[in-house]
Design a protein around this motif. Structure first.
Motif, PDB file in Angstrom:
ATOM      1  N   THR A  83      11.696   1.787  12.114  1.00  0.00           N
ATOM      2  CA  THR A  83      11.993   3.081  11.506  1.00  0.00           C
ATOM      3  C   THR A  83      13.130   3.730  12.284  1.00  0.00           C
ATOM      4  O   THR A  83      13.519   3.257  13.349  1.00  0.00           O
ATOM      5  CB  THR A  83      10.748   3.994  11.525  1.00  0.00           C
ATOM      6  OG1 THR A  83      10.287   4.124  12.871  1.00  0.00           O
ATOM      7  CG2 THR A  83       9.637   3.438  10.645  1.00  0.00           C
ATOM      8  N   ALA A  95       5.919   9.089   7.686  1.00  0.00           N
ATOM      9  CA  ALA A  95       6.409   9.408   6.334  1.00  0.00           C
ATOM     10  C   ALA A  95       7.479   8.411   5.898  1.00  0.00           C
ATOM     11  O   ALA A  95       7.482   7.959   4.749  1.00  0.00           O
ATOM     12  CB  ALA A  95       6.955  10.838   6.301  1.00  0.00           C
ATOM     13  N   GLU A  96       8.378   8.054   6.806  1.00  0.00           N
ATOM     14  CA  GLU A  96       9.401   7.053   6.471  1.00  0.00           C
ATOM     15  C   GLU A  96       8.747   5.720   6.132  1.00  0.00           C
ATOM     16  O   GLU A  96       9.108   5.064   5.156  1.00  0.00           O
ATOM     17  CB  GLU A  96      10.384   6.862   7.634  1.00  0.00           C
ATOM     18  CG  GLU A  96      11.420   5.791   7.332  1.00  0.00           C
ATOM     19  CD  GLU A  96      12.299   5.413   8.503  1.00  0.00           C
ATOM     20  OE1 GLU A  96      12.960   4.347   8.410  1.00  0.00           O
ATOM     21  OE2 GLU A  96      12.342   6.151   9.514  1.00  0.00           O
ATOM     22  N   LYS A  99       7.131   5.720   2.668  1.00  0.00           N
ATOM     23  CA  LYS A  99       8.160   5.601   1.626  1.00  0.00           C
ATOM     24  C   LYS A  99       8.647   4.163   1.508  1.00  0.00           C
ATOM     25  O   LYS A  99       8.814   3.645   0.399  1.00  0.00           O
ATOM     26  CB  LYS A  99       9.338   6.527   1.916  1.00  0.00           C
ATOM     27  CG  LYS A  99       9.024   7.985   1.689  1.00  0.00           C
ATOM     28  CD  LYS A  99      10.204   8.868   2.065  1.00  0.00           C
ATOM     29  CE  LYS A  99       9.822  10.340   2.016  1.00  0.00           C
ATOM     30  NZ  LYS A  99      10.888  11.215   2.510  1.00  0.00           N
ATOM     31  N   LYS A 100       8.876   3.501   2.635  1.00  0.00           N
ATOM     32  CA  LYS A 100       9.317   2.097   2.615  1.00  0.00           C
ATOM     33  C   LYS A 100       8.281   1.202   1.936  1.00  0.00           C
ATOM     34  O   LYS A 100       8.625   0.343   1.127  1.00  0.00           O
ATOM     35  CB  LYS A 100       9.579   1.586   4.038  1.00  0.00           C
ATOM     36  CG  LYS A 100      10.861   2.047   4.637  1.00  0.00           C
ATOM     37  CD  LYS A 100      11.064   1.418   6.017  1.00  0.00           C
ATOM     38  CE  LYS A 100      12.425   1.761   6.571  1.00  0.00           C
ATOM     39  NZ  LYS A 100      12.709   1.065   7.837  1.00  0.00           N
ATOM     40  N   ALA A 102       5.985   2.120  -0.216  1.00  0.00           N
ATOM     41  CA  ALA A 102       5.900   2.469  -1.639  1.00  0.00           C
ATOM     42  C   ALA A 102       7.010   1.778  -2.424  1.00  0.00           C
ATOM     43  O   ALA A 102       6.781   1.313  -3.549  1.00  0.00           O
ATOM     44  CB  ALA A 102       5.966   3.980  -1.825  1.00  0.00           C
ATOM     45  N   LEU A 103       8.197   1.686  -1.847  1.00  0.00           N
ATOM     46  CA  LEU A 103       9.305   0.991  -2.505  1.00  0.00           C
ATOM     47  C   LEU A 103       9.005  -0.495  -2.700  1.00  0.00           C
ATOM     48  O   LEU A 103       9.561  -1.136  -3.590  1.00  0.00           O
ATOM     49  CB  LEU A 103      10.609   1.164  -1.713  1.00  0.00           C
ATOM     50  CG  LEU A 103      11.220   2.554  -1.747  1.00  0.00           C
ATOM     51  CD1 LEU A 103      12.400   2.647  -0.775  1.00  0.00           C
ATOM     52  CD2 LEU A 103      11.663   2.913  -3.163  1.00  0.00           C
ATOM     53  N   ASN A 107       0.992   1.227  -2.103  1.00  0.00           N
ATOM     54  CA  ASN A 107       0.644   2.640  -2.098  1.00  0.00           C
ATOM     55  C   ASN A 107      -0.747   2.814  -1.505  1.00  0.00           C
ATOM     56  O   ASN A 107      -1.624   1.990  -1.718  1.00  0.00           O
ATOM     57  CB  ASN A 107       0.697   3.206  -3.514  1.00  0.00           C
ATOM     58  CG  ASN A 107       2.101   3.155  -4.071  1.00  0.00           C
ATOM     59  OD1 ASN A 107       2.995   3.844  -3.575  1.00  0.00           O
ATOM     60  ND2 ASN A 107       2.329   2.323  -5.075  1.00  0.00           N
TER      61      ASN A 107
END
Length: 114
Positions: A83, A95-96, A99-100, A102-103, A107
């Motif tokens: 990160t 949080a980063e 997001k990674k 989820a991409l 989830n």
């Protein structure tokens, strides 16, 4: 319900530089001790996935060395994510990571900061 456990790992500590990779017990760095304990919780199915979110590849190198002397398999390829080094705290690092993931189609309903 899917649960993610994250160990946010920041190498640049102001009070004790590189504290995460300092050997503190049984010739293991602090990050390895934390990770091995978290792996025990993962084995007990207290969460679905465990990830180290780190800001420096030196943390990975320390873990790779510790794994050579451990009875536990670390599975760093799946469980170690780089990160940004610009985060102000572990929550921003997590949080980063979320997001990674989820991409990539991963989830989670609950995220635990270890």
């Amino acid at each position: 319900m899917k649960v993610l456990a994250v160990i946010p790992a920041r190498l640049k500590s102001s009070r004790l530089p590189k504290k995460l990779i300092q050997e503190v017990f049984a010739n293991k760095p602090l990050i390895a001790l934390s990770y091995e304990n978290a792996l025990l919780l993962l084995k007990q199915k207290l969460f679905d996935r465990l990830v180290i979110a780190a800001d420096d590849i030196e943390i990975s190198h320390a873990l790779q060395q510790a794994e050579k002397h451990s009875s536990v398999a670390y599975h760093l390829q799946q469980n170690f994510v780089m990160t940004s080094s610009h985060h102000r705290n572990g929550s921003e690092r997590i949080a980063e990571l979320v997001k990674k993931l989820a991409l990539q189609g991963e989830n989670y309903d609950i995220v635990i900061n270890l």
